[in-house]
Design a protein around this motif. Structure first.
Motif, PDB file in Angstrom:
ATOM      1  N   GLU A  54       0.941  -1.204  -0.136  1.00 37.32           N
ATOM      2  CA  GLU A  54       0.372  -0.447  -0.257  1.00 37.32           C
ATOM      3  C   GLU A  54       0.940   0.938  -0.436  1.00 37.32           C
ATOM      4  O   GLU A  54       1.713   1.433   0.669  1.00 37.32           O
ATOM      5  N   ARG A 346      -2.577   0.482  -4.118  1.00 40.73           N
ATOM      6  CA  ARG A 346      -2.459  -1.240  -3.845  1.00 40.73           C
ATOM      7  C   ARG A 346      -1.994  -1.750  -5.459  1.00 40.73           C
ATOM      8  O   ARG A 346      -2.500  -1.765  -6.314  1.00 40.73           O
ATOM      9  N   ARG A 385     -13.437   0.133  16.669  1.00 38.21           N
ATOM     10  CA  ARG A 385     -11.897   0.188  15.984  1.00 38.21           C
ATOM     11  C   ARG A 385     -11.978   0.064  14.416  1.00 38.21           C
ATOM     12  O   ARG A 385     -12.675   0.365  13.129  1.00 38.21           O
ATOM     13  N   VAL A 387     -10.475   1.626  10.601  1.00 42.77           N
ATOM     14  CA  VAL A 387     -10.039   0.215   9.678  1.00 42.77           C
ATOM     15  C   VAL A 387      -9.515   1.261   8.874  1.00 42.77           C
ATOM     16  O   VAL A 387     -10.050   2.385   8.260  1.00 42.77           O
ATOM     17  N   LEU A 400      -6.931  -3.822   5.138  1.00 41.84           N
ATOM     18  CA  LEU A 400      -5.749  -3.794   4.943  1.00 41.84           C
ATOM     19  C   LEU A 400      -5.599  -3.323   6.358  1.00 41.84           C
ATOM     20  O   LEU A 400      -4.282  -4.038   6.938  1.00 41.84           O
ATOM     21  N   SER A 401      -5.513  -2.684   7.907  1.00 41.79           N
ATOM     22  CA  SER A 401      -5.184  -2.752   8.728  1.00 41.79           C
ATOM     23  C   SER A 401      -6.513  -2.811   9.703  1.00 41.79           C
ATOM     24  O   SER A 401      -7.434  -1.736   9.784  1.00 41.79           O
ATOM     25  N   GLY A 402      -6.237  -2.534  11.346  1.00 38.38           N
ATOM     26  CA  GLY A 402      -7.149  -2.948  12.308  1.00 38.38           C
ATOM     27  C   GLY A 402      -7.731  -4.284  12.795  1.00 38.38           C
ATOM     28  O   GLY A 402      -8.433  -4.241  13.972  1.00 38.38           O
ATOM     29  N   ALA A 404      -7.488  -8.390  12.576  1.00 38.68           N
ATOM     30  CA  ALA A 404      -6.725  -9.244  12.521  1.00 38.68           C
ATOM     31  C   ALA A 404      -7.163 -11.285  11.423  1.00 38.68           C
ATOM     32  O   ALA A 404      -6.952 -11.415  11.255  1.00 38.68           O
TER      33      ALA A 404
END
Length: 431
Positions: A54, A346, A385, A387, A400-402, A404
């Motif tokens: 990214e 990306r 959260r 994200v 992509l993040s935040g 699991a």
């Protein structure tokens, strides 16, 4: 005094009443507790997707041109506005052309005069069309040559007569005076022949000098033609045309302004295709390559995937940021992408990697912070959260993040939830 005591007594009673009712309200609130929100849920899932990395960057136009006038002048018309689409060659500005037209008319008149003068000079020395110059064909030279040849013939004849008289005088057949007369005629004829020869040579020199003058006039004529071409260009430059198809992104002048050749008339951009310039860390230089697929997201279209290809990689690394520019090209037929738009992209690499996906209904966009959020259900409690989302896959969106990939996510009722609010999950929903 009694009135003051009455006010004090009433204030005391009111305060006691208020204090006496507060414990009751607190007890009621403690008894009911926070409202339990019933929500639907889904599980985050892990999938194998193409590997990639990214980066962020900005879109720039495929072509951008700040248009300046070719000549200085007074603006008389600006037939385009910001946002207009123009075709190549379309007029975007007109300058006052009267001075340029007068200069052009003057140059045309001078060119006609010069052309006539050259033709007259050529005619004098017998030049016509593309025929090569021959001094002997010049009428004056031809006449002088004929006179010289005639005088030389007369001189030869007089010399022969004088020779004959010389022989006859020796034999006594003619008198000495007749011989002297013949010698005088010979000398006179030779002098006339020499004079005629000099006139012939002078005519030749004059013809050659005239030809040199013609060549000089022709050179001047070519210079005049160049000046005429410049005048024609000066007139043409008073009308400014679009250099290519595109949109007007700025128009810096209006009718009545005087502009110089250093001033900007307008800015035109071509956005049928766009270039995304990504700041990429130098450690990824060995992984990136021209032709790789790039998936970009912009805040104007939060649920859209824009697909492009890596078109260029800057070979130089910025020594300050330790990053290089990776450029990707995107088709933009509907002009949805605009120059200056910030994008998260990306770059897809060979191979696969694990990716977290959640239902699109689970992701909410907070306009205040310009962020994407989800609520994770943990022990019947909602946890907020933040994200970072990626590409869409049908009804699912990649996170992509935040997350699991093992969480349970709320898919309904998010507008009533807050971090720490108690929830109840609808029966039959995955936990």
């Amino acid at each position: 005094m009694r009135l003051i005591l009455s006010f004090i007594l009433l204030g005391t009673l009111w305060f006691e009443a208020a204090c006496g009712s507060k414990p009751s309200a607190q007890a009621s609130s403690a008894a009911t507790g926070p409202k339990v929100i019933t929500v639907s849920t889904a599980s985050a899932t892990l999938r194998q997707v193409s590997a990639g990395f990214e980066e962020t960057g900005s879109f720039v136009a495929d072509e951008s041109s700040d248009i300046a006038p070719g000549v200085a002048g007074l603006v008389v018309a600006t037939p385009v506005n910001v946002g207009d689409f123009v075709k190549k060659g379309q007029v975007i500005c007109e300058l006052d052309h009267r001075d340029a037209q007068l200069r052009l008319d003057q140059m045309r008149a001078q060119l006609d005069q010069s052309t006539a003068a050259v033709r007259q000079s050529q005619s004098r020395i017998g030049l016509h069309g593309d025929r090569a110059f021959d001094a002997s064909t010049v009428p004056e030279v031809a006449a002088a040559k004929a006179s010289s040849e005639s005088a030389q013939a007369q001189a030869r004849l007089a010399a022969a007569d004088a020779k004959r008289y010389e022989n006859l005088v020796k034999t006594g057949d003619v008198s000495r005076s007749a011989y002297e007369k013949a010698r005088t005629q010979q000398e006179t004829a030779e002098a006339q022949a020499n004079a005629a020869k000099q006139q012939y040579e002078a005519a030749l020199n004059t013809a050659r000098e005239s030809y040199g003058a013609v060549e000089t006039s022709q050179a001047s004529l070519e210079g005049m033609r160049a000046q005429l071409a410049q005048a024609e260009k000066g007139l043409a430059d008073t009308t400014i045309h679009a250099p290519f198809d595109g949109y007007i992104s700025a128009r810096a002048v209006a009718a009545g302004e005087h502009v110089a050749v250093t001033d900007k008339i307008a800015t035109i951009v071509r956005i049928g295709s766009m270039k995304l310039q990504l700041q990429t860390p130098e450690q990824r230089s060995s992984r990136a390559g021209v032709g790789m697929t790039v998936v970009a997201h912009v805040s104007a279209f939060p649920n859209r995937d824009f697909l492009g290809k890596v078109s260029a990689i800057n070979p130089s690394v910025d020594p300050n940021s330790r990053a290089f520019i990776l450029e990707a090209r995107f088709d933009n037929p509907k002009a949805e992408l605009r120059p200056g738009m910030f994008a998260t992209a990306r770059v897809l690499l060979p191979g696969t990697e694990d990716a977290v996906f959640v239902p699109r209904s689970a992701v909410i966009h907070d306009r205040t912070t310009d962020s994407n959020q989800v609520f994770v259900i943990d022990n019947n409690m909602a946890r907020l959260r933040v994200v970072l989302t990626g590409e869409n896959d049908g009804e699912s969106v990649r996170v992509l993040s935040g997350l699991a990939g093992t969480e349970t996510i709320a898919t309904t009722g998010q507008n009533e939830l807050f971090d720490g609010s108690p929830v109840a999950m609808k029966p039959g929903v995955a936990r």
